[in-house]
Design an enzyme around this catalytic site. Structure first.
Site, PDB file in Angstrom:
ATOM      1  N   CYS A 297      44.444   4.861 -50.680  1.00  0.00           N
ATOM      2  CA  CYS A 297      44.314   4.600 -49.236  1.00  0.00           C
ATOM      3  C   CYS A 297      45.646   4.772 -48.524  1.00  0.00           C
ATOM      4  CB  CYS A 297      43.890   3.166 -48.954  1.00  0.00           C
ATOM      5  SG  CYS A 297      42.363   2.612 -49.659  1.00  0.00           S
TER       6      CYS A 297
ATOM      7  N   HIS B 132      35.071  15.590 -44.306  1.00  0.00           N
ATOM      8  CA  HIS B 132      36.042  16.082 -43.322  1.00  0.00           C
ATOM      9  C   HIS B 132      35.355  17.033 -42.334  1.00  0.00           C
ATOM     10  CE1 HIS B 132      38.623  15.548 -47.096  1.00  0.00           C
ATOM     11  NE2 HIS B 132      38.975  14.565 -46.300  1.00  0.00           N
TER      12      HIS B 132
ATOM     13  N   HIS C  31      36.331  18.522 -47.862  1.00  0.00           N
ATOM     14  CA  HIS C  31      34.944  18.399 -48.312  1.00  0.00           C
ATOM     15  C   HIS C  31      34.042  18.146 -47.101  1.00  0.00           C
ATOM     16  CE1 HIS C  31      35.310  14.114 -47.729  1.00  0.00           C
ATOM     17  NE2 HIS C  31      36.202  13.973 -48.703  1.00  0.00           N
TER      18      HIS C  31
ATOM     19  N   LYS D  42      28.278   7.635 -53.990  1.00  0.00           N
ATOM     20  CA  LYS D  42      29.557   7.934 -53.367  1.00  0.00           C
ATOM     21  C   LYS D  42      29.965   9.353 -53.765  1.00  0.00           C
ATOM     22  CE  LYS D  42      34.233   6.316 -53.730  1.00  0.00           C
ATOM     23  NZ  LYS D  42      34.892   6.192 -52.461  1.00  0.00           N
TER      24      LYS D  42
ATOM     25  N   LYS E 107      34.895  13.519 -56.958  1.00  0.00           N
ATOM     26  CA  LYS E 107      35.135  14.628 -57.858  1.00  0.00           C
ATOM     27  C   LYS E 107      34.719  14.267 -59.273  1.00  0.00           C
ATOM     28  CE  LYS E 107      38.317  18.192 -56.915  1.00  0.00           C
ATOM     29  NZ  LYS E 107      39.666  18.729 -57.076  1.00  0.00           N
TER      30      LYS E 107
ATOM     31  N   CYS F 191      47.504   0.234 -52.275  1.00  0.00           N
ATOM     32  CA  CYS F 191      46.599   1.223 -52.881  1.00  0.00           C
ATOM     33  C   CYS F 191      47.081   2.614 -52.471  1.00  0.00           C
ATOM     34  CB  CYS F 191      45.162   1.014 -52.420  1.00  0.00           C
ATOM     35  SG  CYS F 191      44.081   2.361 -52.958  1.00  0.00           S
TER      36      CYS F 191
HETATM   37  N1  MSP Z   1      45.301  10.945 -43.506  1.00  0.00           N
HETATM   38  C1  MSP Z   1      44.465   9.876 -43.134  1.00  0.00           C
HETATM   39  C2  MSP Z   1      44.186   9.891 -41.647  1.00  0.00           C
HETATM   40  C3  MSP Z   1      45.380   9.838 -40.767  1.00  0.00           C
HETATM   41  S1  MSP Z   1      44.942   9.964 -39.101  1.00  0.00           S
HETATM   42  C4  MSP Z   1      46.324   9.589 -38.244  1.00  0.00           C
HETATM   43  C5  MSP Z   1      43.151   9.957 -43.886  1.00  0.00           C
HETATM   44  N2  MSP Z   1      42.817  11.160 -44.387  1.00  0.00           N
HETATM   45  S2  MSP Z   1      41.466  11.479 -45.179  1.00  0.00           S
HETATM   46  O1  MSP Z   1      41.617  12.821 -45.685  1.00  0.00           O
HETATM   47  O2  MSP Z   1      41.196  10.474 -46.139  1.00  0.00           O
HETATM   48  O3  MSP Z   1      40.347  11.526 -44.113  1.00  0.00           O
HETATM   49  C6  MSP Z   1      39.567  10.404 -43.754  1.00  0.00           C
HETATM   50  C7  MSP Z   1      38.534  10.857 -42.760  1.00  0.00           C
HETATM   51  O4  MSP Z   1      37.774  11.944 -43.339  1.00  0.00           O
HETATM   52  C8  MSP Z   1      37.484   9.855 -42.366  1.00  0.00           C
HETATM   53  O5  MSP Z   1      37.901   8.963 -41.372  1.00  0.00           O
HETATM   54  C9  MSP Z   1      36.388  10.785 -41.891  1.00  0.00           C
HETATM   55  O6  MSP Z   1      36.747  11.346 -40.666  1.00  0.00           O
HETATM   56  C10 MSP Z   1      36.416  11.861 -42.936  1.00  0.00           C
HETATM   57  N3  MSP Z   1      35.613  11.520 -44.125  1.00  0.00           N
HETATM   58  C11 MSP Z   1      36.087  11.456 -45.405  1.00  0.00           C
HETATM   59  N4  MSP Z   1      35.050  11.170 -46.235  1.00  0.00           N
HETATM   60  C12 MSP Z   1      33.916  11.026 -45.537  1.00  0.00           C
HETATM   61  C13 MSP Z   1      32.558  10.768 -45.882  1.00  0.00           C
HETATM   62  N5  MSP Z   1      32.165  10.582 -47.119  1.00  0.00           N
HETATM   63  N6  MSP Z   1      31.664  10.723 -44.868  1.00  0.00           N
HETATM   64  C14 MSP Z   1      32.034  10.941 -43.558  1.00  0.00           C
HETATM   65  N7  MSP Z   1      33.293  11.172 -43.219  1.00  0.00           N
HETATM   66  C15 MSP Z   1      34.279  11.190 -44.166  1.00  0.00           C
HETATM   67  O7  MSP Z   1      42.458   8.963 -43.952  1.00  0.00           O
END
Ligand code: MSP
Length: 471
Positions: A128, A20, A17, A294, A297, A125
């Site tokens: 997370c 990312h 999304h 926030k 989905k 969780c």
């Molecule tokens: N898989 C773990 C990371 C492991 S790294 C060794 C993870 N994945 S995640 O798919 O949840 O991705 C989290 C990251 O996605 C955040 O740290 C950020 O880079 C990005 N974001 C996810 N949602 C976001 C927002 N709503 N806003 C900005 N960035 C966001 O955690």
């Protein structure tokens, strides 16, 4: 000089999304800029594919975790392609070479006596994929996932993270290892000072994971598995270590605030335990909400990058994401705000400037004007990861140029004082060339077109780069 930049490996429980995309586009901009400066860059991206979270998502879709992960990993690749992400390596934590290297790393830690057996009792969780302390919860729920964590009690292996608490505290507080922005550094320091406990690094009841090399009854805790990607993508402990030798340690690791704490503790702890040099810095950015809510989905408000690209094109999407919020702060985006900004900054701002200047030159000077040199550049901002400020400076330069056209009434001047008009158009053309150059890491395709047009022997009207979009 080398530059190694990383992004988090994203979970494959869903396709990417806009959150990312934000981190990855920011990394791409910084990687491209470093390349422009002549550095040899390695830019890592990838997917995090093991663990309970993925198993649950696959089950829901009626697929095996492997097939499900294959599909989603491909979706990430497709999205990075349409956003023009020029990465050097895409690592999947299900890659064989990664799995083997993770086992090697665990063996090293085990042999060093840094892993011990015990029992984990507490909260977990799955959203997370993290163990939770009661004070992490709001009304008994994980604030990020709005769910009560599971009570967990299982035999486990622990990594002796507590042994590294003091050295981590020293390296972070002295800035030998930098965490930016400063507010994040302070949060992490106070977390470390409140006492680092040993962490569970195994799961007994999760089969979808990398087996512990010293006890096959367990799989590796998904975060330990995932962190090691930053090493394994370079071939660490594999057959070809050339990239590892050349690029380790990371010059910059990007992530959002949700995962800065685990990175600053478990990840850095593992590196210290492996006797590997620490990364130079983390830069931690904020979180987006969508229209004040926030993104989720269930609320149906998720912004998908492919929809952004469909509406605005790749370059404008990249621009809109990075110009929405100062890098490092939380921000809010919406389709409406982005459309307005597109029209204001790109259609009416930059696009208009280009067509006015090119038209005047073609119509009045047969396309023959030489660009004057000015001294505009945004390096100072980019050195400090100020992506938002860099784009604002480019916007100010564009506004200045448009205003210069209005104030000098150049469309009249070309008839009354051709020499003066030529001089002004030369300055404007110089500004356009420098705007194009500055935009190169942000909007690679557009910037190329702008620079080619502005430096052509014969200036032409050219195509409309940013057609107006109805709000
Ligand atoms: N898989 C773990 C990371 C492991 S790294 C060794 C993870 N994945 S995640 O798919 O949840 O991705 C989290 C990251 O996605 C955040 O740290 C950020 O880079 C990005 N974001 C996810 N949602 C976001 C927002 N709503 N806003 C900005 N960035 C966001 O955690």
């Amino acid at each position: 000089m080398k530059y190694y930049i990383t992004t988090p490996v994203y979970y494959v429980n869903d396709r990417p999304h806009v959150g990312h995309a934000y981190t990855t586009v920011a990394a791409d901009v910084l990687a491209r800029w470093q390349k422009q400066k002549g550095r040899e860059v390695f830019f890592e991206v990838g997917t995090d594919e093991h663990g309970a979270k993925i198993v649950q998502a696959a089950q829901k879709a009626g697929q095996t975790p492997k097939d499900f992960g294959d599909e989603k990993a491909q979706a990430f690749k497709d999205t990075w392609k349409i956003l023009n992400i020029d990465y050097s390596g895409f690592i999947r934590t299900t890659d064989k070479s990664h799995e083997t290297a993770v086992q090697k790393a665990l063996e090293i830690l085990y042999r060093k006596g840094l892993i011990c057996q015990g029992e984990y009792e507490g909260l977990y969780c799955v959203g997370c994929e993290q163990y939770k302390n009661p004070d992490d919860l709001v009304d008994g729920k994980c604030p990020d996932h709005q769910k009560e964590p599971e009570k967990m009690k299982e035999e486990s292996y622990f990594f002796k993270l507590s042994e590294f608490a003091q050295i981590l505290e020293e390296k972070i507080s002295s800035d030998e290892f930098k965490i930016e922005p400063e507010t994040r550094k302070n949060e992490i320091l106070s977390f470390i000072r409140s006492g680092l406990k040993d962490v569970s690094i195994s799961r007994k009841n999760v089969v979808w994971g990398i087996p512990l090399p010293f006890d096959k009854e367990y799989t590796t805790y998904v975060w330990v598995d995932a962190f090691l990607n930053y090493l394994t993508v370079l071939g660490w402990n594999g057959e070809n270590q050339e990239n590892f030798k050349k690029f380790w340690p990371p010059d910059l690791q990007l992530m959002a605030k949700d995962i800065a704490r685990v990175h600053s503790t478990i990840w850095l702890g593992i590196l210290l335990a492996l006797d590997l040099p620490l990364p130079k810095r983390f830069f931690v950015h904020g979180f987006f909400t969508i229209n004040g809510q926030k993104m989720s989905k269930s609320l149906g408000n998720v912004i998908w990058p492919e929809d952004l690209v469909k509406k605005f094109g790749a370059d404008a999407s990249r621009y809109l994401l990075l110009s929405s919020t100062p890098f490092g702060q939380d921000g809010d985006i919406s389709w409406e705000k982005m459309t307005q900004k597109y029209n204001a900054d790109l259609a009416n701002g930059l696009g208009n400037l280009l067509s006015r200047v090119f038209n005047l030159i073609e119509n009045n000077f047969g396309g023959q004007i030489k660009a004057a040199k000015t001294d505009f550049n945004i390096d100072g901002f980019l050195e400090n990861f100020q992506l938002f400020e860099a784009l604002r400076a480019i916007k100010e330069k564009t506004d200045w140029a448009n205003k210069y056209i209005d104030e000098t009434k150049i469309w009249e001047l070309v008839k009354t004082d051709k020499e003066k008009a030529a001089k002004i158009l030369g300055e404007l053309l110089g500004a356009i060339a420098e705007i194009g150059e500055s935009l190169a890491p942000f909007m690679p395709q557009t910037a190329k077109k702008i620079m080619e047009s502005a430096r052509a022997e014969k200036i032409r009207k050219g195509e409309v780069l940013f057609p107006r979009i109805e709000v």
